[in-house]
Every structure is written in structure tokens, then in C-alpha cells.
Design a protein around this motif. Structure first.
Motif, short mmCIF file in Angstrom:
data_model
loop_
_atom_site.label_atom_id
_atom_site.label_comp_id
_atom_site.label_asym_id
_atom_site.label_seq_id
_atom_site.Cartn_x
_atom_site.Cartn_y
_atom_site.Cartn_z
N GLN A 163 40.94 49.96 55.63
CA GLN A 163 41.70 51.12 55.20
C GLN A 163 41.22 51.56 53.81
OE1 GLN A 163 42.46 47.92 55.29
NE2 GLN A 163 44.61 47.60 54.89
N SER A 164 41.58 52.74 53.43
CA SER A 164 41.19 53.24 52.11
C SER A 164 42.12 52.64 51.05
CB SER A 164 41.25 54.76 52.08
OG SER A 164 40.26 55.30 52.90
N SER A 165 41.64 51.66 50.34
CA SER A 165 42.43 50.98 49.32
C SER A 165 41.61 50.80 48.06
CB SER A 165 42.87 49.60 49.81
OG SER A 165 43.74 49.70 50.90
N HIS A 166 42.32 50.60 46.96
CA HIS A 166 41.65 50.23 45.71
C HIS A 166 41.79 48.72 45.55
CE1 HIS A 166 40.02 50.23 41.75
NE2 HIS A 166 41.09 49.58 41.32
N TYR A 167 40.69 48.07 45.26
CA TYR A 167 40.66 46.63 45.03
C TYR A 167 40.28 46.38 43.58
CZ TYR A 167 40.84 46.18 50.08
OH TYR A 167 41.23 46.26 51.39
N HIS A 168 41.06 45.55 42.91
CA HIS A 168 40.79 45.21 41.51
C HIS A 168 40.69 43.69 41.43
CE1 HIS A 168 40.68 45.69 37.19
NE2 HIS A 168 41.66 44.82 37.06
N VAL A 169 39.56 43.19 40.92
CA VAL A 169 39.30 41.76 40.86
C VAL A 169 39.09 41.38 39.39
CG1 VAL A 169 37.83 39.86 41.65
CG2 VAL A 169 38.20 41.85 43.13
N PRO A 170 40.16 41.00 38.68
CA PRO A 170 40.02 40.59 37.29
C PRO A 170 39.57 39.14 37.17
CG PRO A 170 42.32 40.73 37.89
CD PRO A 170 41.54 41.10 39.11
N LEU A 171 38.92 38.85 36.05
CA LEU A 171 38.50 37.48 35.74
C LEU A 171 39.02 37.14 34.36
CD1 LEU A 171 36.82 34.89 36.31
CD2 LEU A 171 34.91 36.05 35.16
N LEU A 172 39.73 36.02 34.26
CA LEU A 172 40.19 35.47 32.98
C LEU A 172 39.33 34.24 32.71
CD1 LEU A 172 44.02 35.62 33.75
CD2 LEU A 172 42.59 37.39 32.74
N ILE A 173 38.64 34.24 31.57
CA ILE A 173 37.72 33.13 31.29
C ILE A 173 37.99 32.48 29.94
CG2 ILE A 173 35.83 33.97 32.73
CD1 ILE A 173 34.45 34.96 30.15
N SER B 226 41.44 34.11 38.66
CA SER B 226 41.34 35.47 39.16
C SER B 226 42.49 35.71 40.13
CB SER B 226 40.00 35.67 39.87
OG SER B 226 39.86 37.02 40.30
N TYR B 227 42.70 36.95 40.46
CA TYR B 227 43.74 37.35 41.39
C TYR B 227 43.44 38.76 41.85
CZ TYR B 227 45.35 39.57 37.09
OH TYR B 227 45.40 40.32 35.94
N ARG B 228 44.12 39.22 42.88
CA ARG B 228 43.95 40.62 43.26
C ARG B 228 44.90 41.45 42.41
NH1 ARG B 228 44.66 44.23 48.77
NH2 ARG B 228 44.16 46.16 47.68
N GLY B 229 44.31 42.25 41.57
CA GLY B 229 45.10 43.11 40.69
C GLY B 229 45.36 44.45 41.34
N SER B 230 45.81 45.39 40.52
CA SER B 230 46.12 46.72 41.05
C SER B 230 45.39 47.79 40.25
CB SER B 230 47.61 46.98 41.01
OG SER B 230 48.10 46.84 39.69
N ASN C 293 37.27 52.73 50.39
CA ASN C 293 37.66 51.68 49.45
C ASN C 293 36.99 51.91 48.10
OD1 ASN C 293 39.27 50.08 51.18
ND2 ASN C 293 37.44 49.23 52.12
N THR C 294 37.66 51.47 47.05
CA THR C 294 37.08 51.46 45.71
C THR C 294 37.27 50.07 45.12
OG1 THR C 294 39.13 52.28 44.73
CG2 THR C 294 37.45 53.92 45.30
N LEU C 295 36.44 49.74 44.12
CA LEU C 295 36.46 48.41 43.52
C LEU C 295 36.33 48.52 42.01
CD1 LEU C 295 36.24 45.26 43.83
CD2 LEU C 295 33.76 45.61 43.93
N SER C 296 37.15 47.74 41.31
CA SER C 296 37.02 47.63 39.86
C SER C 296 37.23 46.18 39.46
CB SER C 296 38.04 48.53 39.15
OG SER C 296 39.35 48.12 39.44
N SER C 297 36.85 45.87 38.21
CA SER C 297 37.03 44.53 37.68
C SER C 297 37.34 44.63 36.19
CB SER C 297 35.76 43.69 37.91
OG SER C 297 36.00 42.36 37.49
#
Length: 107
Positions: free
Chosen positions: A86-96, A103-107, A2-6
Motif C-alpha cells: 500500500q502507499s505508506s510512509h516508512y520512517h526508520v530512525p537509528l539511535l546510536i 531502532s523502531y518504525r517511526g512516523s 511508498n516513501t522512506l526516510s531515516s
């Protein structure tokens, strides 16, 4: 693996938030400190191994919101989420903004 970005965006100004401190709390009980880059993005988590489990991102937004807008209702925003096995990319954006966030699960 897994990978993670924001990504942090100031919805009042319509601009990314650079230099915002973020703490990542891992499912193993560790915490990692980082901050957004010049474009409000973050994908550098030292050598974190993103195994399946519950994680939390804490966005330390009070200083930014007070300096930029003169006020902040939220000292920080916590977003908890689950990573799968599973091997997935997770993107967690924040709108402030000074009085709201989303927030939502982005791509």
C-alpha cells in the motif's frame, strides 16, 4: 507509492548525526548511497521506486563514533525491514552510541 526516510541521533550527546553515510539495499538487488543532512535526516534516495519487499539500510557509523567518542564497537549497523504494497510512509530512525543502538518504525 511508498516513501522512506531515516533519522540518526547520537544518544550520548543528544544530537543528530550529520553527514553519516548510508547504503540502501533494495528488494531488486540495487544499492544506493546517500548521507544524513545537517539535522541527521535522510529522505533522498535518488529515483528509488519503493515497491513492496525486503529492504536494508546500512548505517556506516564507525568513523563518526571514533571521531566523536574515541571508540566504536560497531563498524556499521544494518536494519532490515519490509515495505508493504500500500502507499505508506516508512520512517526508520537509528539511535546510536559507541556501545549500543536501537531502532523502531517511526512516523
Amino acid at each position: 507509492m511508498n516513501t522512506l526516510s531515516s533519522h540518526v541521533l547520537d544518544t550520548t550527546l543528544g544530537k543528530p548525526v550529520a553527514g553519516l553515510p548510508i547504503t540502501l539495499y533494495t528488494c531488486r538487488g540495487d544499492s544506493l548511497q546517500t548521507q544524513t543532512d545537517h539535522d541527521g535526516r535522510c529522505s533522498q534516495w535518488q529515483d528509488a521506486d519503493f515497491i513492496a519487499g525486503e529492504y536494508r539500510l546500512r548505517f556506516h557509523c564507525q568513523t563518526y563514533l571514533c571521531q566523536t567518542h574515541g571508540q566504536s564497537f560497531y563498524p556499521f549497523v544494518d536494519i532490515s525491514f519490509l515495505l508493504g504494497d500500500q502507499s505508506s510512509h516508512y520512517h526508520v530512525p537509528l539511535l546510536i552510541s559507541p556501545y549500543g543502538f536501537s531502532s523502531y518504525r517511526g512516523s
